[in-house]
Design an enzyme around this catalytic site. Structure first.
Site, mmCIF file in Angstrom:
data_model
loop_
_atom_site.group_PDB
_atom_site.id
_atom_site.type_symbol
_atom_site.label_atom_id
_atom_site.label_comp_id
_atom_site.label_asym_id
_atom_site.label_seq_id
_atom_site.Cartn_x
_atom_site.Cartn_y
_atom_site.Cartn_z
ATOM 1 N N GLU A 71 0.827 -1.221 0.000
ATOM 2 C CA GLU A 71 0.000 0.000 0.000
ATOM 3 C C GLU A 71 0.860 1.270 0.000
ATOM 4 O OE1 GLU A 71 -3.387 -0.767 0.101
ATOM 5 O OE2 GLU A 71 -3.806 -1.877 1.943
ATOM 6 N N HIS A 90 -2.131 3.384 8.231
ATOM 7 C CA HIS A 90 -3.299 2.724 7.643
ATOM 8 C C HIS A 90 -3.588 1.463 8.446
ATOM 9 C CE1 HIS A 90 -5.853 0.515 4.950
ATOM 10 N NE2 HIS A 90 -4.918 -0.380 4.707
ATOM 11 N N HIS A 92 -6.761 -1.777 9.464
ATOM 12 C CA HIS A 92 -8.044 -2.438 9.236
ATOM 13 C C HIS A 92 -8.733 -2.593 10.594
ATOM 14 C CE1 HIS A 92 -6.403 -4.596 5.339
ATOM 15 N NE2 HIS A 92 -6.226 -3.283 5.323
ATOM 16 N N TYR A 111 -18.673 16.250 18.216
ATOM 17 C CA TYR A 111 -17.841 17.389 17.817
ATOM 18 C C TYR A 111 -16.416 16.999 17.448
ATOM 19 C CZ TYR A 111 -15.385 17.613 22.330
ATOM 20 O OH TYR A 111 -14.594 17.332 23.411
ATOM 21 N N HIS A 153 -12.617 -1.563 3.171
ATOM 22 C CA HIS A 153 -11.193 -1.792 3.395
ATOM 23 C C HIS A 153 -10.754 -1.402 4.812
ATOM 24 C CE1 HIS A 153 -6.905 -1.346 1.504
ATOM 25 N NE2 HIS A 153 -6.842 -1.716 2.762
ATOM 26 N N TYR A 206 -6.664 26.087 20.489
ATOM 27 C CA TYR A 206 -5.885 25.171 21.330
ATOM 28 C C TYR A 206 -4.488 24.975 20.762
ATOM 29 C CZ TYR A 206 -9.754 23.364 24.216
ATOM 30 O OH TYR A 206 -10.763 23.231 25.107
HETATM 31 ZN ZN LIG Z 1 -5.149 -2.243 3.815
#
Ligand SMILES: [Zn+2]
Length: 209
Positions: A71, A90, A92, A111, A153, A206
């Site tokens: 990826e 990334h 899952h 929020y 995904h 902030y």
């Molecule tokens: Zn993936």
């Protein structure tokens, strides 16, 4: 640059106890002077050492004894287009995956959605994993944002450093779980555009403290 690679390994190992991953799904990267370091493809995080971490250039070439995560394209495209990002993660994670399978944006039910940069957390269009089409879809979903879902995904977040990227991924998974729970009870009341704009303004304040 061994230190950055060690930080990357520490972050990758933190993903499982943080509830973001099981097994070898998911990947994480960190920007460096000449490109970025990224977790290798198909290796359990608990056995990784610094020399297992490939170094990638923004042209997609890589150095090192292991192949980069399949990826790598959305990592590369984010570093190329978004100078504010120093780390990309990334995962899952289960609640993010469940909502991503509905292919719906997460609305402003809470929020903290504003913490990701807008009034929703978008779900990127579906494309097969590892493809340039997936990266292009993710880049569109992340426009002006620092987190999104990837249809059928998982989730993708980016922050200024590894600590922020990990924290954002945990926060996004938490929001997905909270939204799912609220939807069990009925239809959540959504915040309106003015209420969300006020939250974003307060977050900006902030950041300046
Ligand atoms: Zn993936």
């Amino acid at each position: 640059m061994t230190e950055l690679r060690d930080q990357l390994i520490t972050t990758a190992r933190a993903m499982q106890p943080a509830g973001l991953n099981r097994g070898t799904a998911g990947n994480v990267s960190v920007r460096c002077n000449t490109g970025f370091y990224i977790t290798p493809t198909g290796m359990p995080y608990d056995t990784l050492v610094a020399d297992d971490i490939p170094l990638m250039a923004l042209d997609g070439s890589h150095q090192g004894r292991r192949k980069p995560s399949s990826e790598w394209r959305f990592h590369r495209d984010l570093y190329a287009a978004r100078p504010e990002f120093g780390a990309v993660l990334h995962a899952h994670s289960p609640f993010a995956v469940a909502l991503a399978c509905l292919r719906r944006d997460i609305p402003p039910f809470h929020y903290m959605i504003a913490h990701f940069g807008g009034d929703t957390i978008r779900c990127a269009d579906y494309a097969i994993f590892g493809s340039q089409e997936l990266s292009t879809a993710a880049m569109a979903a992340l426009e002006g944002r620092r987190g999104c879902l990837l249809a059928n995904h998982g989730q993708l977040v980016a922050g200024r450093d590894l600590g922020e990227a990990l924290a954002l991924a945990v926060e996004l998974e938490e929001l997905c779980e909270q939204y799912w729970r609220a939807c069990q009870l009925g239809r959540p009341v959504l915040l309106d555009a003015a209420e969300m704009a006020a939250v974003r303004e307060k977050f900006t304040g902030y950041g300046q403290q």
